[in-house]
Structure formats: structure tokens, C-alpha cells
Design a protein around this motif. Structure first.
Motif, PDB file in Angstrom:
ATOM      1  N   GLY A   1      -7.780  12.348  -1.006  1.00 13.24           N
ATOM      2  CA  GLY A   1      -7.605  13.794  -1.128  1.00 13.24           C
ATOM      3  C   GLY A   1      -7.158  14.209  -2.519  1.00 13.24           C
ATOM      4  N   ALA A   2      -6.751  15.471  -2.630  1.00 18.73           N
ATOM      5  CA  ALA A   2      -6.397  16.038  -3.929  1.00 18.73           C
ATOM      6  C   ALA A   2      -5.263  15.286  -4.602  1.00 18.73           C
ATOM      7  N   ALA A   3      -4.301  14.799  -3.830  1.00 22.17           N
ATOM      8  CA  ALA A   3      -3.145  14.113  -4.403  1.00 22.17           C
ATOM      9  C   ALA A   3      -3.491  12.760  -5.010  1.00 22.17           C
ATOM     10  N   ALA A   4      -4.695  12.262  -4.746  1.00 20.72           N
ATOM     11  CA  ALA A   4      -5.098  10.953  -5.280  1.00 20.72           C
ATOM     12  C   ALA A   4      -5.114  10.938  -6.797  1.00 20.72           C
ATOM     13  N   THR A   5      -5.300  12.090  -7.432  1.00 16.97           N
ATOM     14  CA  THR A   5      -5.351  12.141  -8.893  1.00 16.97           C
ATOM     15  C   THR A   5      -4.010  11.750  -9.518  1.00 16.97           C
ATOM     16  N   GLU A   6      -2.916  11.857  -8.756  1.00 19.20           N
ATOM     17  CA  GLU A   6      -1.607  11.488  -9.284  1.00 19.20           C
ATOM     18  C   GLU A   6      -1.527   9.998  -9.608  1.00 19.20           C
ATOM     19  N   ALA A   7      -2.411   9.209  -9.002  1.00 17.77           N
ATOM     20  CA  ALA A   7      -2.413   7.766  -9.265  1.00 17.77           C
ATOM     21  C   ALA A   7      -2.766   7.451 -10.712  1.00 17.77           C
TER      22      ALA A   7
ATOM     23  N   GLY B   1       0.837  -1.205   0.000  1.00 15.17           N
ATOM     24  CA  GLY B   1       0.000   0.000   0.000  1.00 15.17           C
ATOM     25  C   GLY B   1       0.866   1.246   0.000  1.00 15.17           C
ATOM     26  N   LEU B   2       0.396   2.302  -0.653  1.00 19.03           N
ATOM     27  CA  LEU B   2       1.225   3.496  -0.850  1.00 19.03           C
ATOM     28  C   LEU B   2       0.416   4.764  -0.572  1.00 19.03           C
ATOM     29  N   VAL B   3       0.996   5.634   0.253  1.00 18.15           N
ATOM     30  CA  VAL B   3       0.439   6.968   0.512  1.00 18.15           C
ATOM     31  C   VAL B   3       1.579   7.970   0.394  1.00 18.15           C
ATOM     32  N   TRP B   4       1.450   8.947  -0.457  1.00 13.39           N
ATOM     33  CA  TRP B   4       2.543   9.889  -0.701  1.00 13.39           C
ATOM     34  C   TRP B   4       2.239  11.317  -0.239  1.00 13.39           C
ATOM     35  N   ALA B   5       1.038  11.583   0.215  1.00  9.19           N
ATOM     36  CA  ALA B   5       0.704  12.953   0.622  1.00  9.19           C
ATOM     37  C   ALA B   5      -0.314  12.932   1.751  1.00  9.19           C
ATOM     38  N   GLY B   6      -0.179  13.923   2.656  1.00  8.91           N
ATOM     39  CA  GLY B   6      -1.149  14.092   3.721  1.00  8.91           C
ATOM     40  C   GLY B   6      -2.170  15.153   3.358  1.00  8.91           C
ATOM     41  N   ASN B   7      -2.900  15.601   4.346  1.00  6.67           N
ATOM     42  CA  ASN B   7      -3.891  16.656   4.166  1.00  6.67           C
ATOM     43  C   ASN B   7      -3.182  17.952   3.799  1.00  6.67           C
ATOM     44  N   SER B   8      -3.529  18.512   2.668  1.00  5.21           N
ATOM     45  CA  SER B   8      -2.843  19.722   2.196  1.00  5.21           C
ATOM     46  C   SER B   8      -3.077  20.922   3.110  1.00  5.21           C
ATOM     47  N   LYS B   9      -4.089  20.846   3.983  1.00  3.97           N
ATOM     48  CA  LYS B   9      -4.378  21.945   4.894  1.00  3.97           C
ATOM     49  C   LYS B   9      -3.546  21.874   6.170  1.00  3.97           C
ATOM     50  N   HIS B  10      -2.847  20.767   6.369  1.00  2.00           N
ATOM     51  CA  HIS B  10      -1.997  20.635   7.550  1.00  2.00           C
ATOM     52  C   HIS B  10      -0.871  21.659   7.478  1.00  2.00           C
ATOM     53  N   LYS B  11      -0.573  22.313   8.595  1.00  2.00           N
ATOM     54  CA  LYS B  11       0.396  23.416   8.572  1.00  2.00           C
ATOM     55  C   LYS B  11       1.803  22.958   8.203  1.00  2.00           C
ATOM     56  N   ASN B  12       2.100  21.671   8.364  1.00  2.00           N
ATOM     57  CA  ASN B  12       3.444  21.174   8.033  1.00  2.00           C
ATOM     58  C   ASN B  12       3.438  20.290   6.793  1.00  2.00           C
ATOM     59  N   ASP B  13       2.379  20.378   5.993  1.00  2.00           N
ATOM     60  CA  ASP B  13       2.260  19.440   4.882  1.00  2.00           C
ATOM     61  C   ASP B  13       3.364  19.603   3.846  1.00  2.00           C
ATOM     62  N   ARG B  14       3.845  20.819   3.653  1.00  2.00           N
ATOM     63  CA  ARG B  14       4.901  21.030   2.655  1.00  2.00           C
ATOM     64  C   ARG B  14       6.170  20.262   3.016  1.00  2.00           C
ATOM     65  N   ASN B  15       6.359  19.966   4.310  1.00  2.00           N
ATOM     66  CA  ASN B  15       7.555  19.234   4.727  1.00  2.00           C
ATOM     67  C   ASN B  15       7.357  17.724   4.746  1.00  2.00           C
ATOM     68  N   ARG B  16       6.125  17.257   4.906  1.00  2.00           N
ATOM     69  CA  ARG B  16       5.915  15.818   5.094  1.00  2.00           C
ATOM     70  C   ARG B  16       5.469  15.086   3.832  1.00  2.00           C
ATOM     71  N   SER B  17       4.883  15.773   2.856  1.00  2.00           N
ATOM     72  CA  SER B  17       4.335  15.110   1.678  1.00  2.00           C
ATOM     73  C   SER B  17       5.327  15.102   0.525  1.00  2.00           C
ATOM     74  N   VAL B  18       5.139  14.149  -0.385  1.00  2.00           N
ATOM     75  CA  VAL B  18       5.951  14.069  -1.602  1.00  2.00           C
ATOM     76  C   VAL B  18       5.005  13.932  -2.792  1.00  2.00           C
ATOM     77  N   LYS B  19       5.568  13.982  -3.970  1.00  2.00           N
ATOM     78  CA  LYS B  19       4.820  13.695  -5.187  1.00  2.00           C
ATOM     79  C   LYS B  19       4.997  12.226  -5.558  1.00  2.00           C
TER      80      LYS B  19
END
Length: 402
Positions: A277-283, A238-256
Motif C-alpha cells: 500500500g501507500a505506506a510501502a514507500t517509507e521503506a 518481517g515488518l508491517v507498520w501500517a494497514g489499509n488507509s481506508k479502514h475506518k480505524n486506521d488512524r488508531n492502528r497504524s504507525v510510521k
């Protein structure tokens, strides 16, 4: 030209906006302190800048100085608490973390209950409301305390996020479960879930770490097992590459997803997207060569996600709720961590005292994911080879890896 305190402070703020200039911000805060050492806000902001650079001892001292100047500065207390917790100083850290409710920008407002907050004493048949706060991952992590709470002899009601209600209602337990949107129940005492470590005076040696403490629906997991059997020779990851984009630290924890291309061609590995979430479209456009199945449209809540995870061999994720879900289910889970990690992951270790089946992969420097992904690739090659060619258990494999 002599710099004023206002100019030094603004220079620091501007440097922080430019993510490539953290040292300039720290220097500017020191200049501001040299001009006027009695401004608590400057010491507090210096602490934040130092914490983001992994300079925890200096950050701790800056927060303490801010508190000495302004004892009621709630944000300084909260950030001091998180700095202490990430260093493993739980005794003082939990107490400071309780200041979170006084912080204006804290993500969860304090609940205005007329009933008192529980102090950990005997319940003697009274009803205790345990209520979730912050994100779903926070709730998932601290539900582990339910057996300890139950030993106090009362009735327990769990109030949780709507997306968690189905999962928790499906557990074999005597406690009641209500969603946050449902009509409020009658109770005698209350306690936020993230206050339970403080209530039980948790230290590194006493963390409740028996897993799994949550179970996926067996029938639903069996259905997923059947669907995944289409690739019987593959390790299902299973793969998850991004968290909630509204999280204040999301720019540091998420990847593409594209940045995970080095994982794409590992022999015998098939990936299953757990990304929401929004990053799901990358799949829809995975890296070349990556075998990626996407059934996330069927994952309506955490109960559905848990059933799919139960059928997988491994979950690889950034620091988001799926990491906690997989850990609570006792599933092997690997987590990407930024250089300055969240307080719960501590420092300098590849394991987690919260989740025995978890492995942590840390950035060696801020904003550098390439070394992490390279390390994960090597680990996944080993994991896949062991799973495909020999009946090696995950525990045995971890023993060889460490």
C-alpha cells in the motif's frame, strides 16, 4: 443560556472530531441525555465514545439503553456485539454481531442469495458456499473452521478475495476455491465466514486453535530461505507498520516506519518489509541504522507473502491482515494493538486464544505508541539473543518471557 438537546448533541459531535477531547464528548452526550433521555441515537453515540475510551461496561449499558428505546437500531446491536466480544462474552456477542448485515455503513453488503443460510445442521451431501466478507484478515482468521464444517458431511466451496485465491488453491484440501470475481458456483446453502463462530456456538474454551491451518508453498519458501541466507548471523524479522488507509480505524492502528527507530540498532536483527500500500514507500527511507530489505514488489498476493513469511524467524506487525496470515501459518508474530482494540483481541492479555504463536503488545493509553515500541525492543533483544546464541525454541522462549 440553557443548552438545547440539539446543541448538546452537536457539541458532542464536535468534541469527537477533536481527537484530544473524548471526555468532553462523553460529557456532552450525558448533557443531551439529561435533556431528553428517550433519544436512542444519543445513547448509541455515548456508547461509541465510551468504547473508544476503554470503558466497556458503561458502553455496553449505553448500547442496551439505545436498543431498549429503538429495538431495530442495527448499529447499536452490532456495536453491543463487539463490546461483548472484546470482553469475552461470546455467547451473547456472536448473536448481536449477526446484526451487521442490517447496518447501512457496514463494509460488506449482505449477499442476496436465493439459497438459505446454513444453520450448522448436517449437510448430508449438499454443497455449502462459505463466502468471505470484510477484509482479507477476517477471512484468514475464520478459515480455521473448515475442518469443523467438513465434519457435517457436505461439499464445500470457498469464495474469497482475489488476493487470497492463490494461497487457498495451493492448500492440500478437498474443498473448491473461487475468487469473488469468478463466475458464481452452484450450491445449496451458504454461510459468511464470520458467522461460523455463531453457528458453532464458539466460546473461549472451544476456539479452533490448531496451527498451522494454512501452509506456504514449500518450493517458494525454499527460494526465500536461500535469499535470506545472505545474512546467516541475523534474526530475520518481517515488518508491517501500517494497514489499509481506508479502514475506518486506521488512524488508531497504524504507525510510521520512522517511529520504529528504537528497534533499528538491536544487534543481530535484520528486517524485511512486508508492507504494502501507500505506506510501502517509507521503506525507501528507513530509520538510521535499520537493516531493511524490501522485496514487496515481488509479493503479488498472499501466496507470495506466505512463502516469504515461512522463511522468517518472526513477524512484527500492526493489526492488519499479515498478523492473521502469520498466525495461520504458525509463525511467531507480534502485534501492536491500540488502546481500544478490535473485538477479536479481547482485553488485558498478551496472548491470543485464536493464534498460539502470537504475542500482543497493547497501548497503555490512547495514541501512545512509545511504551509499546519500548516493550517490543526489550522483547526483540531477548528473542534475538536466544536465537543467535542458543538453540532455544520459540515455545521455550515464550515460557521464559511469560
Amino acid at each position: 443560556m440553557v443548552m438545547t438537546i440539539q446543541q448538546a448533541f452537536q457539541q458532542a459531535r464536535n468534541a469527537l472530531k477533536e481527537q484530544s477531547q473524548p471526555e468532553e464528548a462523553i460529557t456532552a452526550y450525558h448533557q443531551a441525555i439529561a435533556l431528553d433521555s428517550d433519544l436512542a441515537e444519543v445513547h448509541y453515540n455515548l456508547g461509541n465514545a465510551l468504547k473508544d475510551q476503554g470503558r466497556l461496561e458503561e458502553a455496553t449499558e449505553a448500547y442496551r439503553q439505545a436498543i431498549a428505546l429503538a429495538p431495530d437500531l442495527a448499529d447499536a446491536h452490532l456495536n453491543l456485539g463487539m463490546a461483548l466480544l472484546v470482553q469475552g462474552n461470546f455467547h451473547s456477542g456472536w448473536a448481536e454481531y449477526e446484526w451487521r448485515w442490517r447496518c447501512k455503513d457496514f463494509p460488506s453488503p449482505k449477499r442476496d442469495f436465493k439459497q438459505p443460510q446454513w444453520d450448522g445442521g448436517p449437510l448430508e451431501g449438499r454443497t455449502l458456499l462459505l463466502h468471505a466478507e470484510q477484509g482479507a484478515g477476517d477471512a484468514l482468521q475464520f478459515l480455521r473452521y473448515l475442518p469443523l464444517v467438513a465434519q457435517r458431511g457436505g461439499r464445500i466451496i470457498i469464495e474469497c478475495h482475489e488476493t487470497l485465491a492463490g494461497l487457498l488453491k495451493g492448500q492440500r484440501m478437498d474443498h473448491s476455491v473461487v475468487a469473488m470475481s469468478e463466475l458464481g458456483p452452484t450450491f445449496d446453502l451458504h454461510c459468511p465466514l464470520l458467522s461460523l463462530p455463531h453457528v458453532f456456538a464458539t466460546d473461549l474454551a472451544s476456539i479452533p486453535q490448531d496451527v498451522p491451518y494454512l501452509q506456504a508453498d514449500a518450493a517458494a519458501a525454499k527460494v526465500w530461505n536461500g535469499r535470506l541466507a545472505e545474512h546467516p548471523d541475523s534474526v530475520q524479522v518481517g515488518l508491517v507498520w501500517a494497514g489499509n488507509s481506508k479502514h475506518k480505524n486506521d488512524r488508531n492502528r497504524s504507525v510510521k516506519l520512522a517511529s520504529l527507530a528504537p528497534l533499528a540498532d538491536i544487534p543481530g536483527v535484520s528486517f524485511i518489509s512486508l508492507q504494502k500500500g501507500a505506506a510501502a514507500t517509507e521503506a525507501m527511507s528507513p530509520p538510521p541504522g535499520m537493516k531493511l530489505s524490501d522485496w514487496t514488489g515481488e509479493l503479488e498476493d498472499f501466496a507470495h507473502t506466505a512463502a516469504l513469511i515461512a522463511a522468517l524467524d518472526l513477524v512484527i506487525t500492526v493489526d492488519t491482515s499479515v498478523a492473521h496470515l502469520a498466525g495461520a501459518l504458525g509463525k511467531p508474530v507480534w502485534v501492536f494493538l491500540p488502546f481500544a482494540p478490535d473485538w477479536r483481541w479481547l482485553l488485558g492479555r498478551s496472548d491470543s486464544p485464536w493464534y498460539p504463536t502470537m504475542r500482543l503488545f497493547r497501548q497503555p493509553r490512547p495514541a501512545r505508541w512509545d511504551p509499546v515500541i519500548t516493550e517490543v525492543r526489550h522483547a526483540l533483544e531477548t528473542f534475538a539473543a536466544a536465537r543467535i546464541f542458543s538453540p532455544v525454541s520459540y515455545t521455550h522462549l515464550r515460557a521464559h518471557e511469560t
